[in-house]
Scaffold this active site. Structure first.
Site, PDB file in Angstrom:
ATOM      1  N   SER A  82       0.822  -1.223   0.000  1.00 46.02           N
ATOM      2  CA  SER A  82       0.000   0.000   0.000  1.00 46.02           C
ATOM      3  C   SER A  82       0.852   1.268   0.000  1.00 46.02           C
ATOM      4  O   SER A  82       0.319   2.367  -0.016  1.00 46.02           O
ATOM      5  CB  SER A  82      -0.934   0.005   1.211  1.00 46.02           C
ATOM      6  OG  SER A  82      -0.180  -0.076   2.418  1.00 46.02           O
ATOM      7  N   ASN A 117      -1.803  -1.766  13.767  1.00 49.22           N
ATOM      8  CA  ASN A 117      -3.249  -1.533  13.838  1.00 49.22           C
ATOM      9  C   ASN A 117      -3.606  -0.219  14.541  1.00 49.22           C
ATOM     10  O   ASN A 117      -4.475   0.519  14.078  1.00 49.22           O
ATOM     11  CB  ASN A 117      -3.943  -2.711  14.547  1.00 49.22           C
ATOM     12  CG  ASN A 117      -3.763  -4.005  13.772  1.00 49.22           C
ATOM     13  OD1 ASN A 117      -3.202  -3.993  12.676  1.00 49.22           O
ATOM     14  ND2 ASN A 117      -4.232  -5.111  14.326  1.00 49.22           N
ATOM     15  N   HIS A 136     -39.606  23.908  -9.699  1.00 48.99           N
ATOM     16  CA  HIS A 136     -39.795  22.995 -10.849  1.00 48.99           C
ATOM     17  C   HIS A 136     -39.115  23.540 -12.112  1.00 48.99           C
ATOM     18  O   HIS A 136     -39.558  23.253 -13.218  1.00 48.99           O
ATOM     19  CB  HIS A 136     -41.272  22.736 -11.153  1.00 48.99           C
ATOM     20  CG  HIS A 136     -42.061  22.312  -9.952  1.00 48.99           C
ATOM     21  ND1 HIS A 136     -42.254  20.998  -9.601  1.00 48.99           N
ATOM     22  CD2 HIS A 136     -42.692  23.047  -8.995  1.00 48.99           C
ATOM     23  CE1 HIS A 136     -42.979  20.937  -8.485  1.00 48.99           C
ATOM     24  NE2 HIS A 136     -43.254  22.170  -8.095  1.00 48.99           N
ATOM     25  N   SER A 196     -13.301  25.444 -27.312  1.00 52.59           N
ATOM     26  CA  SER A 196     -13.530  24.172 -27.989  1.00 52.59           C
ATOM     27  C   SER A 196     -12.461  23.972 -29.053  1.00 52.59           C
ATOM     28  O   SER A 196     -11.997  24.934 -29.672  1.00 52.59           O
ATOM     29  CB  SER A 196     -14.915  24.194 -28.632  1.00 52.59           C
ATOM     30  OG  SER A 196     -14.956  23.301 -29.732  1.00 52.59           O
ATOM     31  N   LYS A 212     -16.759  29.003 -29.101  1.00 51.56           N
ATOM     32  CA  LYS A 212     -17.225  28.448 -27.817  1.00 51.56           C
ATOM     33  C   LYS A 212     -16.489  28.984 -26.598  1.00 51.56           C
ATOM     34  O   LYS A 212     -15.288  29.184 -26.627  1.00 51.56           O
ATOM     35  CB  LYS A 212     -17.070  26.919 -27.823  1.00 51.56           C
ATOM     36  CG  LYS A 212     -18.042  26.220 -28.736  1.00 51.56           C
ATOM     37  CD  LYS A 212     -19.404  26.051 -28.111  1.00 51.56           C
ATOM     38  CE  LYS A 212     -19.391  24.848 -27.207  1.00 51.56           C
ATOM     39  NZ  LYS A 212     -20.698  24.587 -26.622  1.00 51.56           N
ATOM     40  N   ASN A 271     -16.751  27.670 -22.714  1.00 52.26           N
ATOM     41  CA  ASN A 271     -17.423  26.667 -21.889  1.00 52.26           C
ATOM     42  C   ASN A 271     -17.143  26.867 -20.403  1.00 52.26           C
ATOM     43  O   ASN A 271     -16.075  27.324 -20.015  1.00 52.26           O
ATOM     44  CB  ASN A 271     -16.983  25.257 -22.291  1.00 52.26           C
ATOM     45  CG  ASN A 271     -17.430  24.908 -23.702  1.00 52.26           C
ATOM     46  OD1 ASN A 271     -18.458  25.399 -24.176  1.00 52.26           O
ATOM     47  ND2 ASN A 271     -16.653  24.083 -24.378  1.00 52.26           N
ATOM     48  N   GLU A 274     -18.747  22.636 -14.653  1.00 48.83           N
ATOM     49  CA  GLU A 274     -19.129  21.260 -14.995  1.00 48.83           C
ATOM     50  C   GLU A 274     -18.348  20.251 -14.163  1.00 48.83           C
ATOM     51  O   GLU A 274     -18.891  19.229 -13.726  1.00 48.83           O
ATOM     52  CB  GLU A 274     -18.912  21.020 -16.488  1.00 48.83           C
ATOM     53  CG  GLU A 274     -19.919  21.801 -17.328  1.00 48.83           C
ATOM     54  CD  GLU A 274     -19.520  21.864 -18.800  1.00 48.83           C
ATOM     55  OE1 GLU A 274     -18.976  20.884 -19.318  1.00 48.83           O
ATOM     56  OE2 GLU A 274     -19.739  22.928 -19.424  1.00 48.83           O
ATOM     57  N   GLN A 319      -7.611  -1.726   4.900  1.00 44.84           N
ATOM     58  CA  GLN A 319      -6.635  -0.982   4.098  1.00 44.84           C
ATOM     59  C   GLN A 319      -7.319  -0.281   2.915  1.00 44.84           C
ATOM     60  O   GLN A 319      -6.790   0.670   2.348  1.00 44.84           O
ATOM     61  CB  GLN A 319      -5.552  -1.940   3.602  1.00 44.84           C
ATOM     62  CG  GLN A 319      -4.440  -1.277   2.832  1.00 44.84           C
ATOM     63  CD  GLN A 319      -3.231  -2.209   2.674  1.00 44.84           C
ATOM     64  OE1 GLN A 319      -2.578  -2.526   3.638  1.00 44.84           O
ATOM     65  NE2 GLN A 319      -2.994  -2.647   1.459  1.00 44.84           N
ATOM     66  N   LYS A 345      -8.144   3.791   2.412  1.00 46.22           N
ATOM     67  CA  LYS A 345      -7.241   4.905   2.099  1.00 46.22           C
ATOM     68  C   LYS A 345      -7.441   5.516   0.719  1.00 46.22           C
ATOM     69  O   LYS A 345      -7.559   6.733   0.591  1.00 46.22           O
ATOM     70  CB  LYS A 345      -5.782   4.487   2.228  1.00 46.22           C
ATOM     71  CG  LYS A 345      -5.504   3.782   3.513  1.00 46.22           C
ATOM     72  CD  LYS A 345      -4.437   4.322   4.342  1.00 46.22           C
ATOM     73  CE  LYS A 345      -4.469   3.599   5.669  1.00 46.22           C
ATOM     74  NZ  LYS A 345      -5.104   2.253   5.669  1.00 46.22           N
TER      75      LYS A 345
HETATM   76  N1  ARG Z   1      -1.204  -0.911   5.629  1.00 49.09           N
HETATM   77  C1  ARG Z   1      -2.098  -1.401   6.612  1.00 49.09           C
HETATM   78  C2  ARG Z   1      -3.442  -0.654   6.533  1.00 49.09           C
HETATM   79  O1  ARG Z   1      -3.488   0.334   5.876  1.00 49.09           O
HETATM   80  C3  ARG Z   1      -1.522  -1.214   7.953  1.00 49.09           C
HETATM   81  C4  ARG Z   1      -2.052  -2.127   8.992  1.00 49.09           C
HETATM   82  C5  ARG Z   1      -1.579  -3.488   8.793  1.00 49.09           C
HETATM   83  N2  ARG Z   1      -1.907  -4.303   9.901  1.00 49.09           N
HETATM   84  C6  ARG Z   1      -1.887  -5.624   9.848  1.00 49.09           C
HETATM   85  N3  ARG Z   1      -2.222  -6.264  10.896  1.00 49.09           N
HETATM   86  N4  ARG Z   1      -1.618  -6.267   8.746  1.00 49.09           N
HETATM   87  O2  ARG Z   1      -4.453  -1.030   7.068  1.00 49.09           O
END
Ligand code: ARG
Length: 475
Positions: A22, A109, A155, A276, A282, A284, A289, A321, A324
């Protein structure tokens, strides 16, 4: 680098690693994770869990990393799993094995929730500040347009004439509510999860209250199992962003409509309009939008998180995860949109004479006839009927309500006399709605003043939060 190799005989397969990695998106959390780590090292030191010398070395190394991240000297590499493992690699490269001392009493965690909360507190206070600028641009324009008379719609049909300042100020009202929502969110979310560990808290003598204070939280969460599983603060933030998206989409829609040839009520400044590739004439309203379009993504991101959370077992599961990317997408697309939206609003020219021409069309003054009769003691049902009759006559004779003859008026209702004509002007109709919430120019001016006061009160907590967070993550 992973943080969990000990019990395995083989390293993770490339495909698993690619799936679980990640760092390519959660690297944004690095400054907040470092702030959380500094607070955690403080707790380890206070609890005499690690020697003071190690604690000081860790804190120095974390501060150095903060600087190296901001100037690009330290960045994630292919083998880093997430922001937490990348930063631990950084610590180890500076301190060797001593760098691993930071792991005591903490799990990813509670670590990830801490960093993510700090990130969102920063993001939401920035959003509040940007929204306030958009609302101010709307109020500045509203003030200039208080005396412009425009048709008001229900309306999408002409309903009653209104002050165009009233029309513009209404958007500032919904945006002020959004800022107020962020303030509420802030109070509810501002509890530190640090010390929750994996789920059960820690057997080590940490002092979560002190860490919480150091991180600027107002207190510590009640329950560690809830804390590592809780993403309410994310869902609420995504809801607020979606709500802002919806409000802004309605601004976008009105700007698109008002600047069309058919309306011709407003002209967008060249700086905030696009052309455009094929039609040279044009101009815009792309900012408007995109403002309308971005709400789709924001609502989708909220839905995606709630769907991930539904039925999820306690405590931490890797599903979490998924919180995010949805969040970064909502936050960043909104922050990208708000400055040009503010610019477009602030620089638009409104054409009061065009609005005014269409204000009486569509018999938008018919309610004035009914109200006139009510003031003379006629019940509203009869008054409504009589006003409707007047509309019918005008429609047939292809004329406006103000052109009805005295005998036509009396034909519609015996109590309806020429006196009504005084009210059959758009200026008169607008000026008569003098309750504070109404469309009379004096009322609209008062609304604008009060809204400015609301915004300036919000300005106090917004700048307090922003100073707090930026001080914490400054390299
Ligand atoms: N990258 C993980 C997340 O965003 C971090 C937590 C990972 N914890 C674990 N027990 N694998 O949630």
């Amino acid at each position: 680098m992973t943080l969990w190799g000990g019990r395995f005989t083989q390293s993770p397969s490339d495909s698993l690693f690619a799936l679980s990695r990640s760092v390519q998106f959660d690297w944004r959390l690095a400054p907040y994770d470092i702030a959380g780590s500094i607070a955690h090292v403080g707790a380890l030191k206070r609890g005499e869990i690690i020697p003071p010398k190690t604690a000081d070395a860790l804190i120095n190394a974390l501060r150095e990393l903060q600087v190296e991240i901001s100037d690009g000297r330290f960045a994630p590499v292919e083998s880093d799993e997430d922001v937490h493992s990348a930063l631990e690699r950084g610590l180890k490269s500076k301190l060797g094995d001593e760098g691993g001392a930071i792991r005591a009493g903490r799990s990813r965690n509670d670590q990830v929730v801490t960093a993510f909360k700090l990130y969102l507190i920063d993001a939401m206070s920035t959003i509040a500040s940007e929204i306030s600028k958009v609302a101010t641009a709307l109020l500045d324009q509203a003030e200039k347009c208080v005396e412009h008379i425009a048709p008001g719609f229900t309306h999408l049909q002409h309903a009653q004439p209104i002050s165009f300042g009233h029309e513009l100020a209404k958007h500032a009202v919904s945006l002020e509510r959004d800022i107020d929502r962020i303030n509420d969110w802030m109070k509810r979310s501002n509890l530190s999860p640090l010390g929750s560990g994996a789920l059960a808290g820690s057997s080590l003598p940490l002092s979560p209250e002190v860490s919480a204070r150091e991180l600027g939280f107002s207190g510590v969460v009640r329950n560690s199992i809830d804390a590592v599983s809780d993403r309410d603060f994310v869902a609420e933030a995504l809801f607020i962003i979606a709500m802002i998206g919806v409000h802004i989409s309605r601004i976008g829609e009105e700007w698109t409509l008002w600047t069309s040839t058919e309306f011709g009520w407003a002209t967008i400044d060249d700086e905030f309009a696009t052309g455009s590739s094929i039609m040279p004439q044009k101009k815009n309203a792309d900012v408007a939008e995109l403002a309308r379009g971005k709400a789709g993504r924001a609502i989708g991101n909220l839905t995606s998180l709630l769907t991930t959370m539904k039925g999820l077992p306690f405590a931490y599961n890797r599903d979490l995860q998924e919180d995010k990317e949805a969040t970064f997408s909502s936050v960043e697309s909104l922050l990208l949109l708000l400055p040009p939206l503010e610019g477009m609003i602030a620089t638009t020219t409104f054409h009061g004479e065009v609005m005014k021409k269409s204000a009486p069309l569509g018999f938008s003054l018919a309610t004035e006839i009914a109200d006139y009769l009510v003031r003379k003691g006629v019940t509203f049902a009869h008054a409504h009927e009589a006003a409707g009759h007047c509309v019918k006559i005008c429609e047939k004779a292809n004329k406006e309500l103000g052109e009805l003859t005295d005998s036509e008026l009396r034909g519609a209702h015996p109590d309806l006399d020429g006196g009504v004509k005084e009210f059959l002007t758009v200026d008169g109709a607008v000026a008569s709605r003098t309750a504070p919430l109404g469309t009379a120019p004096s009322s609209v001016r008062q609304q604008i003043t009060l809204l400015r006061e609301d915004l300036s009160k919000h300005g106090n907590w917004i700048s307090r939060e922003r100073t707090r967070i930026s001080g914490m993550i400054a390299p």
